[in-house]
Design an enzyme around this catalytic site. Structure first.
Site, PDB file in Angstrom:
ATOM      1  N   GLY A   1       0.851  -1.257  -0.027  1.00  0.00           N
ATOM      2  CA  GLY A   1      -0.011  -0.012  -0.067  1.00  0.00           C
ATOM      3  C   GLY A   1       0.867   1.227  -0.021  1.00  0.00           C
ATOM      4  O   GLY A   1       1.808   1.456  -0.775  1.00  0.00           O
TER       5      GLY A   1
ATOM      6  N   TYR B   1     -11.432   4.448  15.217  1.00  0.00           N
ATOM      7  CA  TYR B   1     -10.420   4.494  14.140  1.00  0.00           C
ATOM      8  C   TYR B   1     -10.289   6.220  14.178  1.00  0.00           C
ATOM      9  O   TYR B   1      -9.146   6.619  14.247  1.00  0.00           O
ATOM     10  CB  TYR B   1     -11.124   4.027  12.866  1.00  0.00           C
ATOM     11  CG  TYR B   1      -9.875   4.308  11.795  1.00  0.00           C
ATOM     12  CD1 TYR B   1      -8.596   3.690  11.817  1.00  0.00           C
ATOM     13  CD2 TYR B   1     -10.301   5.257  10.618  1.00  0.00           C
ATOM     14  CE1 TYR B   1      -7.666   4.052  10.807  1.00  0.00           C
ATOM     15  CE2 TYR B   1      -9.270   5.322   9.550  1.00  0.00           C
ATOM     16  CZ  TYR B   1      -8.104   4.823   9.623  1.00  0.00           C
ATOM     17  OH  TYR B   1      -7.255   4.933   8.630  1.00  0.00           O
TER      18      TYR B   1
END
Length: 307
Positions: A28, A179
């Site tokens: 990524g 998150y």
């Protein structure tokens, strides 16, 4: 670069002689960041939890740029023992560090805890990053032009607050809000670190970046991500990892970057595009919350800073 030009990989200046540590760089955004820095001449340390995937990443980088200087370091931000061991190894190998890129993170997992009992997202994304940076900072401070770059997220605005009364989500768990807390923490940390560095007139700066919505492995816990064609459809509306990494690369290498800045995509609602200076939430700039989170983070990790 003129004001009308889009910032790209080609704008990354020569990095020869610089030591860059990139966490979570086996895939990524982290992989793309490491790839570009290595291709531009930096000595890059791929600091990852999974060494097999790390070796594959190193092999891919060196296959594309045979002269690339890339090393592998075991590092699991979800374990303070691993963070301390990794930091000791890095300090032993590198008396000077030019770039620490705090990229590794987890997003939207089912409720889990780290090896130290912290909620997984807060423990990995913030506390692991906080501890690693504090342990390595002495090796950045003497280096002119050194930078700490922390990868935040648009999620710092989504259901985000610092739940000082329940940081580890023991009473109830909302993975989206958890998150958001971890990514808001990344920005609060960056701004407080920059304030401390500036107060001591250190040459090191702290900068943050976000990739917009990027089509990476982090998306694996998003509802529906297992459906056929999800990644293909996602690719139509998101940044590729290479594009998403540009904001990090600009924060790390643009000679015009200053401490306390935040870079993100220039497209609609910062979802995708080329990197530019962006603004984070007013909450992320609250000095009282910054200082309180810092004090709690030192207490939870046992890591104190030289600034």
């Amino acid at each position: 670069m003129s004001a009308n030009t889009k910032w790209t990989e080609g704008d990354v200046p020569d990095q020869s002689g610089r030591i860059a540590i990139v966490t979570g760089s086996n895939t990524g955004l982290g992989y793309e960041t490491a790839r570009v820095l290595a291709a531009k001449g930096a000595h890059v340390v791929v600091a990852v939890r999974n060494l097999d995937k790390g070796r594959e990443a190193v092999d891919r980088i060196t296959a594309a740029a045979p002269k690339a200087d890339v090393k592998l370091q075991a590092l699991d931000l979800g374990s303070l023992d691993s963070v301390r061991g990794g930091a000791d190894a890095l300090k032993g190998a590198y008396p000077r560090i030019d770039l620490l890129i705090n990229n590794a993170g987890v997003m939207y997992p089912p409720k889990q805890t780290t090896a130290d009992g912290f909620e997984l997202q807060f423990g990995t994304n913030h506390l692991g990053t906080f501890a690693l940076t504090g342990l390595l900072l002495d090796h950045l401070l003497p280096v002119e032009g050194s930078r700490v770059v922390t990868v935040a997220s648009m999620a710092h605005r989504i259901q985000a607050a610092i739940h000082f009364d329940d940081l580890q989500w023991e009473r109830s768990y909302n993975r989206v809000a958890a998150y958001g807390q971890s990514k808001l923490s990344n920005l609060l940390f960056t701004y407080e670190l920059q304030r401390r560095l500036a107060a001591k007139e250190e040459p090191t700066i702290a900068v943050a970046a976000h990739p917009g919505i990027s089509n990476t492995e982090l998306m694996r816990h998003i509802p529906g991500s297992g459906l056929p064609g999800f990644r293909q459809v996602a690719g139509l509306v998101t940044n590729s990892p290479a594009m998403g990494a540009l904001a990090t690369l600009r924060a790390a290498t643009d000679p015009a970057a200053h401490g306390g800045q935040y870079y993100g995509p220039d497209g609609f609602r910062e979802l995708r595009g080329h990197p530019k200076l962006v603004r984070s939430s007013s909450q992320s700039h609250d000095p009282q919350v910054q200082r309180r989170l810092w004090a709690v983070s030192e207490e939870l990790t046992g890591v104190s800073y030289p600034v």
